[in-house]
Design an enzyme around this catalytic site. Sequence first.
Site, PDB file in Angstrom:
ATOM      1  N   LYS A   1       0.820  -1.214   0.000  1.00 57.57           N
ATOM      2  CA  LYS A   1       0.000   0.000   0.000  1.00 57.57           C
ATOM      3  C   LYS A   1       0.851   1.259   0.000  1.00 57.57           C
ATOM      4  CE  LYS A   1      -3.957  -2.188   2.283  1.00 57.57           C
ATOM      5  NZ  LYS A   1      -4.787  -2.289   3.499  1.00 57.57           N
TER       6      LYS A   1
ATOM      7  N   GLY B   1     -12.995  -4.495   5.637  1.00 58.20           N
ATOM      8  CA  GLY B   1     -14.343  -5.044   5.667  1.00 58.20           C
ATOM      9  C   GLY B   1     -14.932  -5.140   4.276  1.00 58.20           C
TER      10      GLY B   1
END
Length: 815
Positions: A682, A797
Amino acid sequence: MNVLKFGGSSLASPDRIKLVAETVKKHLQNDKTIAVFSAFGGVTNDLLYMAELASQEDTSYKEILAKNEKRHLDAIKELIPVKSQSSVLSRVKAEFNRLETLYEGVYLLNELSNKTKHVVSGFGEILSSLIITEYFKHSGVNADFLDAREIIVSRNLNEKVQVNYDVTYRNVKEALNGKNSELYVVPGFVAKNGQGVPSTLGRGGSDFTAAIFAGALEVDKVWIYTDVNGMYTANPYLVPQAYSLKNISYEEAMELSHFGAKVLYPPTLQPLLNKNIKIHIKNTFKPEEEGTLISRSSPENFRSVTGITHIDSIKMLNIEGSGMVGIPGFSKRFFEVLFQENINVVLITQASSEHSICVAVKDDEAEDAREALNEAFEVEIQYGKIKPVEIEDKVAIIALVGDRMKSHHGLSGKMFSALGNNNINIRAIAQGSSERNISAVIAKKDVQKALNTLHEQFFEVPSKELNLFITGVGNVGSKLLDQLQTQEKYLLEKLRLKVRVLGLSNSRKMHFDENGIDLGNWAKALENGEKADKKKFFDKINELNLRNSVFVDNTASAEISSWYKDYLANSISVVTCNKIACADDFVNYQQLQNLSREFGASFLYETNVGAGLPIIDTLKNLIASGDRIHKIQAVLSGSLNFVFNNYKAEEPFYKTVEMAMKEGYTEPDPKIDLSGVDVARKILILARESGYNLELEDIENESFLSEESLKTENNEDFFAVLEKDEDKFKEVYKQAEENNAQLKYVAQLENGEAKVGLQEVDPKHPFYDLSGSDNIVLFFTDRYSQQPLIVKGAGAGADVTASGIFADVIRIGKK
């Protein structure tokens, strides 16, 4: 006098003939009527096919002839009472005997002339009209049969029809003189030449027959009954959203029919135009529909573009060379050769440099044209002044048509921009000085995509259709499908986006539905699909060749990410939460960015960092606006933040990791998250978006896991080692607790160097109160040098990741 025409599809069965008769009777209530009939559906094709078979000494033509004879005799038996059948049965059998004799002659001579083709192809109309005349007579209608072969005089040379109107009009009036029938049944399509030999008016010529009778009698209107509701904005079989036009002008109808709109035979307008006779195209099966009225002007048509059409049975001829430049009369010689060969030119374009001429001709005339041109310019070719003529096949012409195009600026730009955005290459362009038509030559494989693209651009309520092909339907993918279904109405009404899912795949199965997959039943459809295959999935998307196609990758598969370059190179946009591609070797990352720009396909990966948070988008906007990035500090792992927020050294560390897995915060292999590799990827992506050329190995990774745990090969062994290392985790936690600090796994980029690792964060730091699975990013820039720009929120999520993918899809829709 009414003049009506009914096409072959309206006469395909006795039931349809009865329906046609009811329509004719309604017209008879107002006035006497001339009704022109085509052959029964499919008969003309059979007649010509039998002639070809006979010329090849293939006796199977006899079987087809017998089937057609039976079809006509069965129609008589169903339509006409038994006691009245004998005369028409005899007449029809006599016509089939004549046909049989003609085919036997073709068979014996092993030769099929154009003259014979015209003779045999006209039998279908004669047969249908004889039967229909008798049916009307026995339905109580005073009907009379008029043989068009005795009335219409025309010359037909290679489907180019020339009607002798003076003689024909006189014949029409003489044929009706002294007769008092209420209905005259006329076979369409057929005629005779000046020597009295049977001929035809060309395929589709029944429309022309009706127009000739209308012109002779100077009626107010001709009624053309067919199987559609008039002329459409585009071919409804290729463009489902196309709709029928209420009013169009003669000129618009002429352009549309010339460029492939099969509802109307192009020469039909010739005898009507100067006499201002209207044409009303109606649907035989839905006579209550308004249909299309063709007249002198189309006042109710407010659009700049009236219709979009195409011709796909063409080939391009290209001639080029320096010997053409500045040579007077070259174009004259070029087109004179084509004229002498009786070859019609559909489209012409010439470079202003005079270095090349490009024309489109009918595909069956291209080879003759090339041979004639190469022969005519043999000397120039021999001396290298020009190149031999080349034929380009697998092409088609698309055209925008409209009377009002000339008063609207920028139509060409909109047309070519829409095509270019969907990777539809334009080979040639032509526009008449009347500005009623803009034509472009494209690859034949792109016709349907082009028609739908242009229809969306010019005719539909400002909206855009996105066609999604989704791989990965687990936690994230299933949530995305739920969101798409829930928001379908909102997207269409508020954002003018029609989002369709046409393909789905998981690791086992894949399923396609060109009409759109039912998102309320997608799981069952996928389970009943075919075996998953990544290449076949790509090939199918490419084969469908739909506008605004988007490939969505919800997996973490390196193999699937390796296909991104193929999708982008075919102008298929890519949306992904898979970080592997953007964290791959820099040269591969850069290749994807270049392909996206080159082929106009979006490559969006917002969810690579921060799930649904607008982190990458914010960074891109900062850089695009001229800001410079000095430092980025971030907590980028929702799973690690969840783990260290919940681990209190009371329950074992591995239990907390298991809970994170169960809640869906980690990858299926939690080691990817806990090892720091995911966070390293990332920060690498953010570094690259900031303009730094870094590789994954350039990221310093201070892992808190033991070497033994990192070397495990499955989750069971990994958790076993975590359990064994519990004392180490407790020690790290107790140390932070004693320092009144929180444990956070932090990523940092500063001065082109990046690192990730577990850190103690004091109460004054923005990271200290980061709860749950939230992510946070601090951007320190020229503009935000003292107080950083902060992006903070849920960073893990299935729901939030799916929403991030959803947002990227919306970005493509708004593009």
